[in-house]
Design a protein around this motif. Structure first.
Motif, PDB file in Angstrom:
ATOM      1  N   ALA A  71     -34.633 -38.700 -38.102  1.00 15.85           N
ATOM      2  CA  ALA A  71     -35.023 -38.402 -36.723  1.00 15.85           C
ATOM      3  C   ALA A  71     -36.366 -39.065 -36.470  1.00 15.85           C
ATOM      4  N   LEU A  72     -36.669 -39.317 -35.218  1.00 14.12           N
ATOM      5  CA  LEU A  72     -38.001 -39.799 -34.877  1.00 14.12           C
ATOM      6  C   LEU A  72     -38.993 -38.725 -35.303  1.00 14.12           C
ATOM      7  N   HIS A  73     -39.930 -39.074 -36.180  1.00 14.69           N
ATOM      8  CA  HIS A  73     -40.817 -38.062 -36.760  1.00 14.69           C
ATOM      9  C   HIS A  73     -41.795 -37.531 -35.714  1.00 14.69           C
ATOM     10  N   PRO A  74     -42.055 -36.225 -35.730  1.00 10.16           N
ATOM     11  CA  PRO A  74     -43.009 -35.646 -34.766  1.00 10.16           C
ATOM     12  C   PRO A  74     -44.381 -36.314 -34.799  1.00 10.16           C
ATOM     13  N   ASN A  75     -44.819 -36.756 -35.975  1.00  4.02           N
ATOM     14  CA  ASN A  75     -46.111 -37.441 -36.042  1.00  4.02           C
ATOM     15  C   ASN A  75     -46.075 -38.788 -35.323  1.00  4.02           C
TER      16      ASN A  75
ATOM     17  N   GLU B  47     -47.822 -50.413 -44.403  1.00  2.30           N
ATOM     18  CA  GLU B  47     -47.984 -49.182 -45.171  1.00  2.30           C
ATOM     19  C   GLU B  47     -47.320 -48.032 -44.424  1.00  2.30           C
ATOM     20  N   ASP B  48     -46.628 -47.183 -45.165  1.00  2.00           N
ATOM     21  CA  ASP B  48     -45.877 -46.090 -44.559  1.00  2.00           C
ATOM     22  C   ASP B  48     -46.809 -44.919 -44.243  1.00  2.00           C
ATOM     23  N   PRO B  49     -46.962 -44.531 -42.980  1.00  5.52           N
ATOM     24  CA  PRO B  49     -47.811 -43.382 -42.651  1.00  5.52           C
ATOM     25  C   PRO B  49     -47.268 -42.066 -43.196  1.00  5.52           C
ATOM     26  N   LYS B  50     -46.004 -42.086 -43.642  1.00  2.17           N
ATOM     27  CA  LYS B  50     -45.421 -40.896 -44.259  1.00  2.17           C
ATOM     28  C   LYS B  50     -46.259 -40.412 -45.432  1.00  2.17           C
ATOM     29  N   LEU B  51     -46.974 -41.310 -46.077  1.00  5.49           N
ATOM     30  CA  LEU B  51     -47.813 -40.955 -47.217  1.00  5.49           C
ATOM     31  C   LEU B  51     -48.862 -39.916 -46.854  1.00  5.49           C
ATOM     32  N   PHE B  52     -49.162 -39.793 -45.581  1.00  4.26           N
ATOM     33  CA  PHE B  52     -50.225 -38.904 -45.137  1.00  4.26           C
ATOM     34  C   PHE B  52     -49.715 -37.682 -44.378  1.00  4.26           C
ATOM     35  N   ASP B  53     -48.380 -37.459 -44.404  1.00  2.00           N
ATOM     36  CA  ASP B  53     -47.787 -36.376 -43.614  1.00  2.00           C
ATOM     37  C   ASP B  53     -48.369 -35.002 -43.910  1.00  2.00           C
ATOM     38  N   THR B  54     -48.764 -34.757 -45.136  1.00  2.00           N
ATOM     39  CA  THR B  54     -49.259 -33.425 -45.509  1.00  2.00           C
ATOM     40  C   THR B  54     -50.775 -33.398 -45.661  1.00  2.00           C
ATOM     41  N   THR B  55     -51.453 -34.398 -45.102  1.00  6.92           N
ATOM     42  CA  THR B  55     -52.909 -34.458 -45.223  1.00  6.92           C
ATOM     43  C   THR B  55     -53.568 -34.329 -43.849  1.00  6.92           C
TER      44      THR B  55
ATOM     45  N   LEU C 255     -55.382 -36.463 -42.649  1.00  8.41           N
ATOM     46  CA  LEU C 255     -55.499 -37.817 -42.096  1.00  8.41           C
ATOM     47  C   LEU C 255     -54.247 -38.269 -41.348  1.00  8.41           C
ATOM     48  N   LYS C 256     -53.251 -37.403 -41.246  1.00  6.70           N
ATOM     49  CA  LYS C 256     -51.962 -37.847 -40.700  1.00  6.70           C
ATOM     50  C   LYS C 256     -52.085 -38.453 -39.306  1.00  6.70           C
ATOM     51  N   ASP C 257     -52.807 -37.809 -38.401  1.00  8.39           N
ATOM     52  CA  ASP C 257     -52.916 -38.339 -37.039  1.00  8.39           C
ATOM     53  C   ASP C 257     -53.648 -39.670 -37.028  1.00  8.39           C
ATOM     54  N   VAL C 258     -54.704 -39.773 -37.835  1.00  6.35           N
ATOM     55  CA  VAL C 258     -55.474 -41.016 -37.908  1.00  6.35           C
ATOM     56  C   VAL C 258     -54.616 -42.150 -38.452  1.00  6.35           C
ATOM     57  N   LYS C 259     -53.867 -41.892 -39.506  1.00  3.55           N
ATOM     58  CA  LYS C 259     -53.089 -42.934 -40.158  1.00  3.55           C
ATOM     59  C   LYS C 259     -51.873 -43.366 -39.331  1.00  3.55           C
ATOM     60  N   TYR C 260     -51.243 -42.426 -38.651  1.00  4.44           N
ATOM     61  CA  TYR C 260     -50.118 -42.804 -37.783  1.00  4.44           C
ATOM     62  C   TYR C 260     -50.620 -43.670 -36.630  1.00  4.44           C
ATOM     63  N   LEU C 261     -51.741 -43.304 -36.048  1.00  4.15           N
ATOM     64  CA  LEU C 261     -52.299 -44.096 -34.956  1.00  4.15           C
ATOM     65  C   LEU C 261     -52.743 -45.465 -35.466  1.00  4.15           C
TER      66      LEU C 261
END
Length: 212
Positions: A88-92, A170-178, A180-186
């Protein structure tokens, strides 16, 4: 086009030095293929492909369609996305899109809903997770853009693709539980925007480019 998104479109030229020489060569090759399709009087079709079609591939799809509108090429270029698995399109990813100025609305209610990603009053693209050869994607004469090293290595052949290019991010999934998730996805979404706009700035037909 929404003002915040148009602003992001206009600042890419000041960021071109952030793209490596090696990366620019790949992007130039994609742009040349797009121009060739346009010169052949065909609509250039791109499918951005990653594993789960939930993050990077959607950013590619969205930004190519935005750039096509920005450069007056929306009738000549269209982008899609897909994966090797359906999630699914990830919420992040949705959060990152909204933070950049897109209006994102869910149009269906299943576990893998469709999202209308709007970048102008009447300008939008539809995002949902699907395999790259889904019936809603082109089934021939498209450019396959691989956005992850994993899918590039494990899916070396894409049937019916005109050509295949690897532009892994780089896959932003790596930061899903951190935190930094919003920063890394952006960060990833803006990196993809920068490279898409570099590519699309070179993608007009020979006739179009001669008039610039």
């Amino acid at each position: 086009m929404f003002p915040k998104i148009e602003k992001l479109c206009r600042i890419f030229e000041s960021e071109c030095d952030l793209i490596s020489k090696e990366r620019k060569e790949i992007l130039k090759s994609i742009a040349a293929m797009i121009a060739s399709e346009i010169d052949s009087r065909r609509k250039a079709k791109l499918i951005y492909i990653c594993t789960h079609n939930s993050r990077r591939s959607h950013f590619g799809q969205v930004w190519v369609n935005v750039a096509a509108e920005f450069y007056g090429l929306s009738s000549k270029i269209e982008a899609f996305s897909g994966g090797t698995e359906v999630t699914a399109l990830h919420p992040n990813s949705v959060t990152a899109l909204k933070s950049m100025g897109f209006e994102v609305s869910t149009t269906t209610s299943e576990a893998n809903p469709k999202h209308d990603v709007k970048f102008g009053k009447q300008k939008s693209t539809t995002c949902f997770s699907k395999v790259y050869d889904d019936s809603e994607n082109p089934n021939k004469d498209f450019l396959a853009i691989m956005t992850s090293s994993h899918v590039d290595e494990n899916c070396p052949f894409i049937p019916e693709a005109l050509s295949r290019f690897a532009t892994p991010y780089e896959d932003p999934k790596l930061f899903d539980t951190t935190q930094l998730k919003d920063v890394k996805y952006l960060e990833r979404a803006l990196e993809i925007r920068r490279e898409v706009f570099y590519m699309m700035s070179l993608s007009g037909s020979k006739k179009d480019n001669a008039q610039k």
